[in-house]
Design a protein around this motif. Structure first.
Motif, PDB file in Angstrom:
ATOM      1  N   TYR A 138      -8.807 -49.308 -44.405  1.00  0.00           N
ATOM      2  CA  TYR A 138      -7.479 -50.089 -44.444  1.00  0.00           C
ATOM      3  C   TYR A 138      -6.894 -50.310 -43.222  1.00  0.00           C
ATOM      4  N   GLY A 139      -6.589 -51.631 -43.169  1.00  0.00           N
ATOM      5  CA  GLY A 139      -5.786 -52.136 -42.159  1.00  0.00           C
ATOM      6  C   GLY A 139      -4.431 -52.446 -42.734  1.00  0.00           C
ATOM      7  N   ALA A 140      -3.283 -52.188 -41.862  1.00  0.00           N
ATOM      8  CA  ALA A 140      -1.870 -52.632 -42.156  1.00  0.00           C
ATOM      9  C   ALA A 140      -1.478 -53.225 -40.875  1.00  0.00           C
ATOM     10  N   LYS A 141      -1.222 -54.663 -40.882  1.00  0.00           N
ATOM     11  CA  LYS A 141      -0.572 -55.318 -39.641  1.00  0.00           C
ATOM     12  C   LYS A 141       1.057 -54.620 -39.411  1.00  0.00           C
ATOM     13  N   ALA A 142       1.423 -54.603 -38.005  1.00  0.00           N
ATOM     14  CA  ALA A 142       2.639 -54.349 -37.706  1.00  0.00           C
ATOM     15  C   ALA A 142       3.572 -55.531 -37.602  1.00  0.00           C
ATOM     16  N   SER A 143       4.585 -55.708 -38.145  1.00  0.00           N
ATOM     17  CA  SER A 143       5.647 -56.679 -37.922  1.00  0.00           C
ATOM     18  C   SER A 143       6.660 -56.072 -37.389  1.00  0.00           C
ATOM     19  N   GLY A 197      -4.521 -56.481 -30.190  1.00  0.00           N
ATOM     20  CA  GLY A 197      -5.271 -57.384 -30.539  1.00  0.00           C
ATOM     21  C   GLY A 197      -6.705 -57.182 -30.043  1.00  0.00           C
ATOM     22  N   LYS A 198      -6.959 -56.434 -29.049  1.00  0.00           N
ATOM     23  CA  LYS A 198      -8.318 -56.264 -28.670  1.00  0.00           C
ATOM     24  C   LYS A 198      -9.242 -55.022 -29.346  1.00  0.00           C
ATOM     25  N   GLY A 199      -8.595 -54.553 -30.441  1.00  0.00           N
ATOM     26  CA  GLY A 199      -9.341 -53.396 -30.946  1.00  0.00           C
ATOM     27  C   GLY A 199      -8.947 -52.178 -30.391  1.00  0.00           C
ATOM     28  N   GLU A 200      -8.208 -52.053 -29.149  1.00  0.00           N
ATOM     29  CA  GLU A 200      -8.151 -50.821 -28.655  1.00  0.00           C
ATOM     30  C   GLU A 200      -6.800 -50.113 -28.951  1.00  0.00           C
ATOM     31  N   PRO A 202       0.112 -63.209 -28.435  1.00  0.00           N
ATOM     32  CA  PRO A 202       0.700 -62.419 -29.734  1.00  0.00           C
ATOM     33  C   PRO A 202      -0.088 -61.102 -29.631  1.00  0.00           C
ATOM     34  N   ARG A 203       0.573 -60.000 -30.179  1.00  0.00           N
ATOM     35  CA  ARG A 203       0.371 -58.826 -30.014  1.00  0.00           C
ATOM     36  C   ARG A 203      -0.981 -58.463 -31.217  1.00  0.00           C
ATOM     37  N   ASN A 204      -0.697 -58.792 -32.434  1.00  0.00           N
ATOM     38  CA  ASN A 204      -1.724 -58.409 -33.464  1.00  0.00           C
ATOM     39  C   ASN A 204      -2.105 -57.228 -33.646  1.00  0.00           C
ATOM     40  N   VAL A 205      -1.013 -56.218 -33.804  1.00  0.00           N
ATOM     41  CA  VAL A 205      -1.215 -54.706 -33.829  1.00  0.00           C
ATOM     42  C   VAL A 205      -1.538 -54.265 -35.410  1.00  0.00           C
ATOM     43  N   TRP A 206      -2.465 -53.435 -35.674  1.00  0.00           N
ATOM     44  CA  TRP A 206      -2.773 -53.074 -36.882  1.00  0.00           C
ATOM     45  C   TRP A 206      -2.972 -51.559 -36.877  1.00  0.00           C
ATOM     46  N   MET A 207      -2.605 -50.761 -38.092  1.00  0.00           N
ATOM     47  CA  MET A 207      -2.662 -49.398 -38.306  1.00  0.00           C
ATOM     48  C   MET A 207      -4.039 -49.423 -39.055  1.00  0.00           C
ATOM     49  N   VAL A 208      -4.928 -48.442 -38.595  1.00  0.00           N
ATOM     50  CA  VAL A 208      -6.117 -48.283 -39.213  1.00  0.00           C
ATOM     51  C   VAL A 208      -6.566 -46.862 -39.931  1.00  0.00           C
ATOM     52  N   LEU A 224      -2.365 -57.090 -44.687  1.00  0.00           N
ATOM     53  CA  LEU A 224      -3.181 -56.173 -45.124  1.00  0.00           C
ATOM     54  C   LEU A 224      -4.771 -56.594 -44.990  1.00  0.00           C
ATOM     55  N   ALA A 225      -5.880 -55.554 -44.779  1.00  0.00           N
ATOM     56  CA  ALA A 225      -7.089 -55.904 -44.829  1.00  0.00           C
ATOM     57  C   ALA A 225      -7.584 -54.508 -45.330  1.00  0.00           C
TER      58      ALA A 225
END
Length: 580
Positions: free
Chosen positions: A492-497, A360-363, A400-406, A438-439
């Motif tokens: 593209y960004g895809a959020k992890a659930s 979630g911090k973009g790292e 909350p984690r807010n994890v994304w694949m980019v 999705l983003a």
């Protein structure tokens, strides 16, 4: 409501603050019983003087409970099956449909595979890290080959045998063929868990066993220090009481959707972000919630429990937040219309190798490729187990984690991502992509805004990774190359659930699938029984499936055969009981 295959239904789950007590139940005492020395066995208050319905055997749960009901009915008992959803199948419907079954079964014989019970038993015990009960495992193995033939006789068409998941070189992997032809005139069903439940459902129709839909068991009635005599049930017409003169069989599944119970065992897997952490949301699902109804009810009358600290194996879905679903209209099982099966982006190894994953911090926080690593053969996949490095890194993040694949468009093309689907996400069809997960943007800054991540931080992470790619070395985590740059728009960004799936162990049972009485056992805490069959039991109470799971640790795939064998065992033995 009597039995009918209907559209999706959902009933909210009960809450229970789980305590890690293996012998004395989940939540301690109930109905005034005390846990002080020499405690009497917990009993149900206000056992009804009159009953709304009666049968010799009551089966609770319309997943593997269907198999238990068949065996009880075939043995001559009158049977009623209760299902809290508005359709049969439960969580079983979402299963892949495969199982690991050996013992020189009929499919192995046809395919020229040599096997025996002892080799199969040893492979199973290795797979569960020797934490499964050996006596129960032997029962499951000794009866397993018969279960394979029994399913075939009921109408399952088995596909050719495959490798299975136990890590040795004996083929024991079974799955239904794509078209078992369950319904006359239909196209068949997918080769998934639905195949199993449909052949059972058809058989129960032939046996004229009533299936009561939208009947949720809320209490098990037990006489003082004595047998179980029935259950309390919530129905559309109000609360009803069902009497069981020979036995109650609980096949109510797992508790992975029960946030209170899950948090009691592992707080890391429950979070405030409903769609980023926690169980599968009810929306779009084929099954009702896995709320631990059987665990809760059994605990209140003194059931013993096994080690449930392996709460679940964990899926990370990228771009989606549910799986195995259907649309707004009823599913037509003769054509499979309105049926969907998808888990977002493919979870193949290259999914993790080529993109980056950020918190979630973009790292970045992990070597993405480690998700595809394997632990020793027969003991699962690294990315699915909470104690292994990839998932441990995820679980250690602040919630909350807010994890994304980019990834960029070049990587998306290499991975053959379904861009059209991602551009028009629909959680009810295809890959079941969800708009909230999705983003898509032409700049990293705009992508970050859609993802709810600081734009400068994400840009700095991408710039450093691109520099590493040019240098041919991942400076942060040592991910093996080649490294794909994130440079070509669109991005593209895809959020992890996080999906909690299939906890291990549950109510303790013996080799007859009878539930062990934990309260009676604590009267002699220093005198363990020589055999699990010497442990005191709750008379007339049985458990099978995920609720009565005694399979040990970690390996959770391909368990359908064992669950079926246990359910058959429970049904046959309950039918033999002397009436209370």
């Amino acid at each position: 409501m009597e039995h009918a295959v209907s559209r999706r239904g959902f009933l909210a789950g009960a809450a229970l603050a789980a305590a890690g007590v293996a012998g004395a139940g989940l939540a301690g005492c109930s109905d005034g019983a005390s846990a002080a020395g020499g405690a009497s066995v917990p009993t149900s208050s206000a056992i009804p003087n009159t009953w709304d319905e009666e049968a010799e055997v009551i089966v609770v749960g319309g997943g593997v409970g269907l198999a238990a009901a068949i065996e009880a009915a075939d043995a001559g008992a009158s049977v009623v099956l209760l299902e809290k959803g508005d359709h049969t199948g439960g969580l079983w419907m979402t299963a892949g449909g495969s199982c690991t079954m050996g013992g020189n079964n009929v499919v192995q014989q046809r395919d020229g595979v040599k096997d025996d019970d002892e080799a199969w038993f040893e492979a199973e015990m290795y797979s569960c890290e020797y934490r499964g009960n050996a006596e129960i495992m032997r029962m499951l193995v000794e009866k397993g080959a018969d279960t394979v033939k029994w399913m075939e006789d009921l109408g399952i068409v088995w596909a050719p045998i495959s490798a299975g998941v136990l890590g040795d070189d004996v083929k024991r992997g079974l799955a239904p063929d794509v078209n078992p032809g369950v319904y006359e005139g239909g196209k068949g069903t997918p080769n998934s868990g639905i195949c199993w439940t449909q052949v059972w459902e058809k058989k129960l129709g032939e046996l004229e066993v009533p299936i009561k839909l939208e009947h949720r068991m809320t209490r098990v009635y037990r006489e003082a220090d004595g047998p179980v005599v029935g259950v309390e049930v919530e129905t559309p017409e109000g609360t009803k009481n069902f009497k069981a003169t020979k036995g109650v069989i609980l096949c109510t599944g797992t508790w992975t959707d029960n946030a209170h119970m899950a948090a009691g065992w592992d707080p890391r897997i429950v979070g405030p972000d409903t769609y980023g952490d926690g169980g599968v949301p009810a929306e779009n699902l084929l099954y009702v919630d896995s709320s631990g109804d059987g665990h809760i009810a059994a605990s209140k009358i003194g059931a013993a429990f096994a080690d449930m600290s392996f709460v679940s194996y964990l899926y990370l879905f990228f771009g989606a937040r549910s799986y195995w679903g259907w649309g707004e209209d009823p599913v037509d099982w003769t054509t499979n219309e309105n049926y969907a099966a998808g888990k977002g982006l493919s979870r193949k190894p290259e999914l993790y190798q080529k993109p980056i994953i950020v918190n979630g911090k973009g790292e970045r926080f992990v070597n993405e490729a480690s998700a595809a690593d394997e632990i020793p053969a027969g003991r699962g996949a690294l990315s699915e187990n909470p104690e292994m490095p990839f998932m441990e890194a995820y679980l250690s993040l602040e919630q909350p984690r807010n994890v994304w694949m980019v990834a960029d468009s070049t990587t998306a093309e290499e991975l053959k991502w379904p861009i059209d689907e991602m551009s028009k996400p629909n959680p009810k069809t295809g890959s079941m992509f969800d708009p909230a997960c999705l983003a898509i943007a032409d700049t990293i800054e705009d992508l970050a805004k859609q993802m709810g991540i600081d734009a400068a931080a994400l840009k700095a992470t991408v710039d450093q990774y691109n520099a590493d790619a040019d240098a041919g070395e991942d400076s942060a985590f040592g991910k093996p190359g080649p490294l794909n740059k994130i440079a070509t728009p669109p991005f593209y960004g895809a959020k992890a659930s996080l999906i909690r799936h299939t906890q291990r162990n549950g109510v303790r049972v013996n080799t007859k699938s009878q539930v062990i009485d934990g309260w009676a056992a604590i009267d002699n805490p220093l005198e363990p029984a020589a055999s699990i069959d010497d442990e005191p039991v709750i008379p007339h109470l049985y458990a099978a499936g995920e609720l009565g799971d005694a399979l040990g640790w970690r390996r959770v795939h391909n368990s359908l055969g064992h669950y079926t064998t246990a359910a058959r065992n429970a049904g046959a033995n309950a039918a033999k009981e002397t009436e209370a």
